[in-house]
Design an enzyme around this catalytic site. Structure first.
Site, PDB file in Angstrom:
ATOM      1  N   THR A 121      -8.361   6.142  -7.903  1.00 16.55           N
ATOM      2  CA  THR A 121      -8.307   7.459  -8.471  1.00 16.55           C
ATOM      3  C   THR A 121      -6.809   7.520  -8.257  1.00 16.55           C
ATOM      4  O   THR A 121      -6.050   8.269  -8.534  1.00 16.55           O
ATOM      5  CB  THR A 121      -8.152   8.448  -7.353  1.00 16.55           C
ATOM      6  OG1 THR A 121      -7.867   7.655  -5.783  1.00 16.55           O
ATOM      7  CG2 THR A 121     -10.131   8.803  -6.744  1.00 16.55           C
ATOM      8  N   LYS A 122      -6.882   6.345  -8.629  1.00 22.12           N
ATOM      9  CA  LYS A 122      -4.553   6.121  -8.460  1.00 22.12           C
ATOM     10  C   LYS A 122      -3.702   5.672  -9.977  1.00 22.12           C
ATOM     11  O   LYS A 122      -5.054   6.535 -10.640  1.00 22.12           O
ATOM     12  CB  LYS A 122      -4.520   4.376  -8.708  1.00 22.12           C
ATOM     13  CG  LYS A 122      -4.395   4.319  -6.500  1.00 22.12           C
ATOM     14  CD  LYS A 122      -3.807   5.256  -5.703  1.00 22.12           C
ATOM     15  CE  LYS A 122      -3.881   4.751  -4.251  1.00 22.12           C
ATOM     16  NZ  LYS A 122      -4.873   5.396  -3.327  1.00 22.12           N
TER      17      LYS A 122
END
Ligand SMILES: Cc1ncc(COP(=O)(O)O)c(C=O)c1O
Length: 392
Positions: A193-194
């Site tokens: 998700t980064k």
């Protein structure tokens, strides 16, 4: 529940997954290339990704690992903590920050956050400093730069190390200086998700080249430097085990994704900034808390867009808001319930959430809305309509 029930026509067809990465053809081709060449593990692509990341940060070298948790752990191991040595960090973080301190043999000590910025409050750090404090571990929460002048001053006065948790903060800057370069170590995450993803993955940068060399060794079983090259066409190379290290190395399969992701980091930052600004304008009249304006002289990484849902103001509890957004087919997140709310830390360290009131309140009210570069303009409008319907 506040707001009106969504009609079938309002609700999107497909579920908008929270934090979806944007993967393009270059990543797919490069992963396929690694597979065709049968070089899956640590190899030339990891070395390339390390060089690219070091160049992006303007530092001589960077060490790729399999997670930011590994980066934090090895940075703390490199401090050679003795039992009873304390590391001050924030209660508004992912559990990995605190667990890394415990696994390196240290005692975590929490300093509450500033309610406005959600970042560790330097005045609280000063209050928590003691004779056993060895390091301060600030987290640039959501990508917002911590007050590095104040933290630097306190650390310098006491001779304590700084380790920056930059899991949210690849693009973050403070007064023209890049996050991760203020202390002894900067730790980055490439979790799915980064802002830059490799599936799982992390990177660490170190101020002292001796620390950098040690991290390289500790991250691959404690085998002497460059042991990963032992099977190359240069002939077999013996290695020595010089420390009891860890199996934390990144694979070429991961770096094959990261190299291309990193090349787009600025383009995607711009897109997230657009989405952020759209949300700020669209929610300005709602009875919810919005992120504070970005501090002058800093660059926010716009990793998370978090709102605060206070039942007394919004007419709906945070948890019912989460359910209502899910019913609207919008994926949402919670970053984070404050660390002392978790039973392990209460049981083992005796922490109580009410002792960290700012983080506790944020943890009870916070909701993260989607802000990935994968969002189309119509996805963003769907998020806005759903929030407005649910809040009413
Ligand atoms: C603030 C913070 N620190 C550390 C981590 C750990 O990162 P990783 O999943 O790469 O180990 C995360 C991951 O979500 C995080 O958000």
């Amino acid at each position: 529940m506040a707001g009106r029930a969504p009609s079938r026509a309002d609700v999107r067809q497909d579920f908008l997954v929270f934090g979806q990465p944007l993967i393009e053809q270059d990543e797919i081709d490069d992963v396929t290339d690694s597979m065709r060449k049968s070089w899956l593990g640590t190899g030339p692509k990891v070395a390339q990704f390390e060089r690219d990341f070091a160049a992006y940060k303007g530092v001589p070298q960077a060490m790729a690992l399999n997670s930011c948790t590994a980066a934090l752990h090895l940075s703390l191991v490199a401090l050679d903590l003795k039992p009873g040595d304390e590391v001050i960090t924030t209660p508004m973080t992912f559990c990995a920050t605190v667990n890394s301190i415990l696994h390196a043999g240290g005692t975590p000590v929490l300093a509450d956050v500033d309610a406005r910025t959600m970042n560790i409050d330097p005045a609280e750090i000063r209050r928590k400093m003691g004779p056993r404090t060895r390091a301060v571990l600030p987290v640039h929460f959501a990508g917002r730069a911590c007050d590095m002048d104040a933290i630097g001053t306190i650390a310098a006065e006491r001779g304590t190390a700084i380790i920056e948790d930059c899991a949210h903060a690849i693009e973050t800057e403070y007064k023209g200086r890049k996050a991760g370069t203020f202390g002894s170590f900067g730790c980055f995450s490439f979790y799915s998700t980064k802002n830059v993803v490799t599936g799982e993955g992390g990177m660490v940068i170190a101020n002292d080249p001796r620390d950098a060399d040690r991290i390289r060794v500790l991250g691959l079983h404690g085998m002497s430097k460059d042991a990963w090259k032992r099977f190359s066409d240069q002939g077999f190379k013996h290695y020595d085990v010089v420390e009891a290290g860890f199996k934390y190395n990144m694979m070429d399969l991961q770096a094959a994704i990261g190299i291309h992701q990193l090349a787009r980091v600025e383009r995607w930052w711009k897109r997230r900034e657009e989405v952020w600004n759209r949300y700020q304008a669209a929610f300005a009249d709602l009875p919810i808390g919005l992120p504070a304006p970005v501090e002058p002289g800093t660059r926010h990484a716009y990793h998370l867009y978090t709102i605060l849902v206070d039942e007394k103001r919004a007419g709906i509890s945070r948890d019912r808001f989460l359910d209502a957004m899910t019913a609207e087919k919008i994926g949402v997140g919670v970053h984070y319930r404050s660390v002392p709310e978790h039973p392990y830390y209460q049981r083992v360290l005796g922490w109580r959430p009410e002792d960290y009131p700012a983080a506790f309140r944020i943890g009870q009210q916070t909701v993260s809305l989607p802000i990935s570069p994968k969002l189309s303009d119509s996805d963003v409008e769907d998020v806005i309509s759903a929030v407005r319907r649910v809040i009413g």
